[in-house]
Design a protein around this motif. Structure first.
Motif, short mmCIF file in Angstrom:
data_model
loop_
_atom_site.label_atom_id
_atom_site.label_comp_id
_atom_site.label_asym_id
_atom_site.label_seq_id
_atom_site.Cartn_x
_atom_site.Cartn_y
_atom_site.Cartn_z
N THR A 241 29.08 14.01 -16.97
CA THR A 241 30.21 14.94 -16.32
C THR A 241 29.30 16.22 -16.03
N LEU A 242 28.52 16.79 -17.31
CA LEU A 242 27.94 18.19 -16.93
C LEU A 242 26.79 18.03 -15.93
N MET A 243 26.04 16.81 -15.85
CA MET A 243 25.16 16.79 -14.69
C MET A 243 26.06 16.77 -13.10
N ALA A 244 26.97 16.05 -13.23
CA ALA A 244 27.67 15.88 -11.89
C ALA A 244 28.18 17.53 -11.45
N ILE A 245 28.75 17.87 -12.34
CA ILE A 245 29.54 19.35 -12.06
C ILE A 245 28.42 20.32 -11.67
N GLY A 246 27.33 20.34 -12.60
CA GLY A 246 26.27 21.44 -12.64
C GLY A 246 25.63 21.16 -11.14
N ILE A 247 25.07 20.08 -10.96
CA ILE A 247 24.37 19.73 -9.44
C ILE A 247 25.26 20.11 -8.40
N THR A 248 26.42 19.56 -8.42
CA THR A 248 27.57 19.78 -7.14
C THR A 248 27.72 21.33 -6.96
N LEU A 249 27.88 22.03 -7.92
CA LEU A 249 28.20 23.32 -8.06
C LEU A 249 26.78 24.35 -7.44
N ALA A 250 25.50 23.88 -7.95
CA ALA A 250 24.54 24.58 -7.77
C ALA A 250 24.10 24.31 -6.19
N THR A 251 24.20 23.12 -5.74
CA THR A 251 24.01 22.75 -4.38
C THR A 251 24.83 23.35 -3.58
#
Length: 457
Positions: A241-251
């Motif tokens: 979950t944290l990976m999906a949220i973090g990478i989505t927002l950073a991108t």
């Protein structure tokens, strides 16, 4: 069945969706007397649209003609990209350049909109295949189009001229890819989700505000994860979950950086657009001033409350007075908006009242809009039922961020009927998505059952 074997099938389904949506756009039950014709040229579009006076389509076409002729907006029309981001003028300009100024540019936009809509429909179908039979999973993404307002805003000539159809499609694509990124443990899907989220913001500015709310809620999620980790509850927020949220927002933020840099060089600040200043100015204006400027819809939508509740602020222009008026009278302000909400939710989606309700809705229209409200309510109940499901944090992050953002918009900006079709369509899509989450029926077509990220396979 491996994903590579599913790709030709998905491509075929995508083409079927595109063809069906184009047909619906061409022959849909729109009020054709109030719609510009599909074969309208750039010059012929303006007289047609002025029969239903909306400023956004005219402004977009003005900028698009600049783009088609010279590649970018001319200095005389640069105010347009101060109020709106450049995505739709660039796309519309490319459509005009493709067919010429005398060509049917709206047909190009229709095909583009159908392609974008078909993309999120295919992604939704792939997700539904994890728990539903193939026929049901293939037909379910068509459900939103049973409601006339979906077709009106996403596929009709007038709806396309507002450009928001592309923002909505990219937003749905971002959500579905973020879910897939979690389920598959895929960083590529998370990057694509972020790019889609940024694309939504490049087409309409309110989606930039949604990104802001997604970011604020994500900060709370990561703080909760850190606290849970410190207390030894590592499974409370899965790493996927944290990976999906973090990478989505950073991108998304990286992809949005070029326009922010442009605005720093242009106006000296990184804000996405300068629309908030206009909202504050309208709210601080007197009713007489707004009526003289043909802005009755602002008054009817509660966009004049700063002046109404704080008469001493009338005529001022600094945004700080706008916010001060709100914080001085929050209960009265919110009460003014709440009494308007039912009318704007139930307003019939017709081309002559996208901004303000000019006529009472019929019985079927009331029923349809109450059903759409029920979809949101049931999806929230279903979300709560899934609170122990591993995918719950990601769904809650995306959905609650959107609804919190919309609540802020409805509170501070004037209401318009067209501001409500995003949650109406979103409610149907999320209801389908959540009803299929946590249901195990054998994962047709080789899809995962969806309860855990793919990295565990």
């Amino acid at each position: 069945m491996p994903d590579s074997a599913l790709r030709p099938r998905a491509a075929f389904v995508w083409l079927l969706y595109v063809a069906g949506l184009v047909a619906l756009g061409l022959f849909g039950p729109w009020d054709w007397d109030l719609q510009p014709p599909w074969n309208a040229s750039a010059a012929g579009f303006l007289p047609a649209i002025k029969r239903v006076p909306y400023g956004d389509p005219v402004s977009f076409l003005t900028a698009a003609l600049d783009v088609a002729r010279g590649g970018w907006v001319t200095p005389a029309n640069y105010w347009i990209v101060h109020l709106w981001p450049p995505g739709f003028p660039l796309l519309e300009g490319a459509a005009i350049r493709m067919v010429g100024e005398d060509g049917p540019f709206l047909l190009v936009l229709l095909v583009a909109s159908a392609a974008c809509s078909a993309t999120w429909m295919v992604l939704l179908r792939q997700r539904l295949l994890q728990s539903w039979p193939p026929l049901v999973a293939g037909l379910a993404p068509l459900l939103p189009f049973l409601f006339p307002l979906t077709g009106l805003f996403l596929l009709s000539p007038l709806g396309l001229s507002f450009g928001e159809t592309f923002s909505i499609s990219f937003f749905f694509i971002a959500y579905l890819l973020a879910v897939r990124a979690y389920e598959r443990g895929s960083k590529v899907d998370a990057v694509l989700a972020g790019l889609a989220l940024a694309a939504a913001a490049y087409f309409r500015s309110q989606f930039e505000l949604i990104v802001v709310f997604l970011t604020l809620v994500a900060i709370a999620v990561f703080l909760a994860a850190a606290l849970a980790f410190a207390r030894g509850r590592r499974k409370l927020l899965p790493a996927g979950t944290l990976m999906a949220i973090g990478i989505t927002l950073a991108t998304a933020h990286v992809a949005m950086l070029p326009w922010r840099i442009h605005n720093v060089l242009d106006v000296g600040q990184p804000g996405w657009v300068q629309t908030s200043t206009l909202i504050a100015a309208n709210s601080l204006a007197t009713e007489e001033t707004l009526l003289a400027g043909h802005a009755r819809f602002v008054i009817e939508g509660g966009g004049h409350l700063a002046c109404k509740l704080e008469p001493s602020f009338c005529g001022k222009s600094e945004p700080r007075y706008f916010y001060q008026a709100f914080f001085n009278h929050p209960a009265a302000w919110i009460a003014e908006k709440l009494q308007r909400l039912p009318t704007y939710w139930l307003v019939p989606p017709r081309p002559d009242n996208l901004s303000r309700p000019l006529s009472a809705p019929t019985g079927p229209e009331v029923l349809a809009n109450l059903l759409l409200l029920a979809c949101i309510a049931v999806s929230m109940v279903r979300l709560w039922q899934l609170r122990r499901h591993p995918a719950f944090p990601l769904h809650a992050w995306f959905q609650l961020s959107l609804y919190a953002c919309l609540a802020a918009v409805y509170t501070l900006a004037h209401l318009e009927a067209r501001y409500f079709y995003l949650p109406k369509i979103f409610g149907v899509v999320t209801l389908l998505l959540l009803l299929s989450t946590g249901v195990r029926t054998g994962a047709p077509d080789g899809a995962a059952a969806g309860s855990q990220p793919a990295k565990r396979r």
